[in-house]
Enzyme design. Structure first.
Site, mmCIF file in Angstrom:
data_model
loop_
_atom_site.group_PDB
_atom_site.id
_atom_site.type_symbol
_atom_site.label_atom_id
_atom_site.label_comp_id
_atom_site.label_asym_id
_atom_site.label_seq_id
_atom_site.Cartn_x
_atom_site.Cartn_y
_atom_site.Cartn_z
ATOM 1 N N ARG A 14 22.040 75.931 10.364
ATOM 2 C CA ARG A 14 21.411 77.244 10.564
ATOM 3 C C ARG A 14 22.135 78.040 11.646
ATOM 4 O O ARG A 14 22.264 79.266 11.550
ATOM 5 C CB ARG A 14 19.926 77.088 10.902
ATOM 6 N N ARG A 61 29.848 97.097 29.655
ATOM 7 C CA ARG A 61 28.773 97.493 28.743
ATOM 8 C C ARG A 61 29.215 98.595 27.791
ATOM 9 O O ARG A 61 29.657 99.667 28.208
ATOM 10 C CB ARG A 61 27.556 97.946 29.544
ATOM 11 N N LEU A 69 11.765 83.308 9.738
ATOM 12 C CA LEU A 69 12.809 82.346 10.052
ATOM 13 C C LEU A 69 12.806 81.228 9.017
ATOM 14 O O LEU A 69 11.739 80.757 8.602
ATOM 15 C CB LEU A 69 12.574 81.750 11.446
ATOM 16 N N GLU A 100 4.581 84.956 10.145
ATOM 17 C CA GLU A 100 4.717 83.637 10.754
ATOM 18 C C GLU A 100 4.102 83.666 12.139
ATOM 19 O O GLU A 100 3.564 84.680 12.577
ATOM 20 C CB GLU A 100 6.188 83.227 10.825
ATOM 21 N N TYR A 127 20.422 81.289 18.936
ATOM 22 C CA TYR A 127 20.099 80.030 19.613
ATOM 23 C C TYR A 127 19.547 79.029 18.614
ATOM 24 O O TYR A 127 19.196 79.366 17.495
ATOM 25 C CB TYR A 127 19.098 80.265 20.743
ATOM 26 N N LYS A 138 18.315 83.629 13.803
ATOM 27 C CA LYS A 138 17.612 83.109 14.981
ATOM 28 C C LYS A 138 18.234 83.701 16.256
ATOM 29 O O LYS A 138 19.015 83.059 16.970
ATOM 30 C CB LYS A 138 17.658 81.582 15.005
#
Length: 284
Positions: free
Chosen positions: A52, A100, A204, A179, A33, A147
């Site tokens: 990114r 799945r 990140l 972080e 995301y 991310k």
């Protein structure tokens, strides 16, 4: 009027938005995301976020659902349709949907969703007061440079912080700060150096972090990209976080210990002002 969202090629009222229960983002957190800030109805430093996004997709071998130019067009359409002057836009790409199975099939069609969120003056008020932060163990996976949507460990740490009367948590691994739960962590030492953890798979690669470090160097601050400990935070002159939605926000206490005089410091305040100016120039 209902908020308009985007789901796999369609602009829909949010209550009509649907995605498959077999989507791998839902079943395996198999997706990535980005969040871009909206100012004056435009996007802040959006090129960095899209770059990114491309990197995150490549690291997980997820095909891009469309071109980055098409994604930006969708972003602007959502901003216009929802009449957002200030806020953010969230986009998520997952590997796609199938029954799945841990081993996914080749050729899945990626899912793309986006939605906007409005924001008032709340974040400005937070910046004026500063954040109280506690330390929490970093229990996340080892590819934090990607991310991904696997945010449960960060959510648990933030919830723990709120339960203890703080605003957020800084995560600790091997005795060093990595972080924040949703931001990059920085300190200003008593001799005026900006210290922040170096880029690696451990953190990140923040888009706001990158811009702020460049602005700090232009402003004459010495920047040291290295690991730092909780004790260094407690003994720092100032501390702050950077993120797309928080810009530069002061941290005024850590594990109950005041940082500096317990108020936003001059370097942090200046860096926030510099970043706001940068953000307005980067609008697209």
């Amino acid at each position: 009027m209902s908020r308009i969202v985007y789901v796999n090629g369609e602009y829909l009222p949010e209550e009509e938005a649907k995605i498959s229960i077999f989507d791998r983002g839902f079943l395996f957190a198999d997706g990535v995301y980005e969040v871009s800030t909206i100012l004056d109805g435009k996007l802040v430093d959006n090129a960095g976020h899209l770059a990114r996004l491309q990197r995150s997709l490549a690291e997980l071998d997820i095909p891009a659902p469309c071109s980055m130019e098409e994604i930006e067009t969708i972003q602007h359409t959502l901003i216009e349709r929802n009449a957002i002057a200030a806020g953010s836009i969230y986009l998520q790409v997952t590997r796609g949907a199938e029954d799945r199975n841990f081993l996914w099939s080749e050729g899945l069609k990626p899912s793309l969703i986006m939605f906007t969120q409005s924001r008032g003056a709340k974040m400005d008020k937070v910046a004026e007061k500063g954040l109280d932060v506690i330390s929490q163990p970093d229990i996340r996976w080892q590819r934090r440079d990607i991310k991904t949507v696997a945010l449960l460990p960060a959510s648990l740490a933030k919830r723990k912080a709120i339960a203890e009367g703080a605003n957020d948590a800084w995560l600790v691994e091997d005795g060093m700060i990595t972080e924040g739960t949703s931001n990059n962590a920085h300190i200003i030492t008593k001799d005026g150096k900006l210290v922040t953890r170096a880029l690696s798979n451990k953190i990140l690669h923040g888009i706001t972090r990158k811009a702020v470090l460049a602005l700090a160097k232009e402003a004459g601050l010495t920047v040291e990209e290295r690991s730092f400990s909780p004790d260094e935070v407690k003994n720092a002159a100032e501390a702050f976080v950077t993120s797309a939605t928080m810009f530069v926000t002061p941290v005024v206490s850590f594990d109950g210990v005041k940082i500096g005089d317990g108020k936003p410091g001059p370097h942090t305040t200046r860096l926030r002002d510099l970043y706001v100016s940068f953000a307005k120039k980067s609008l697209s």
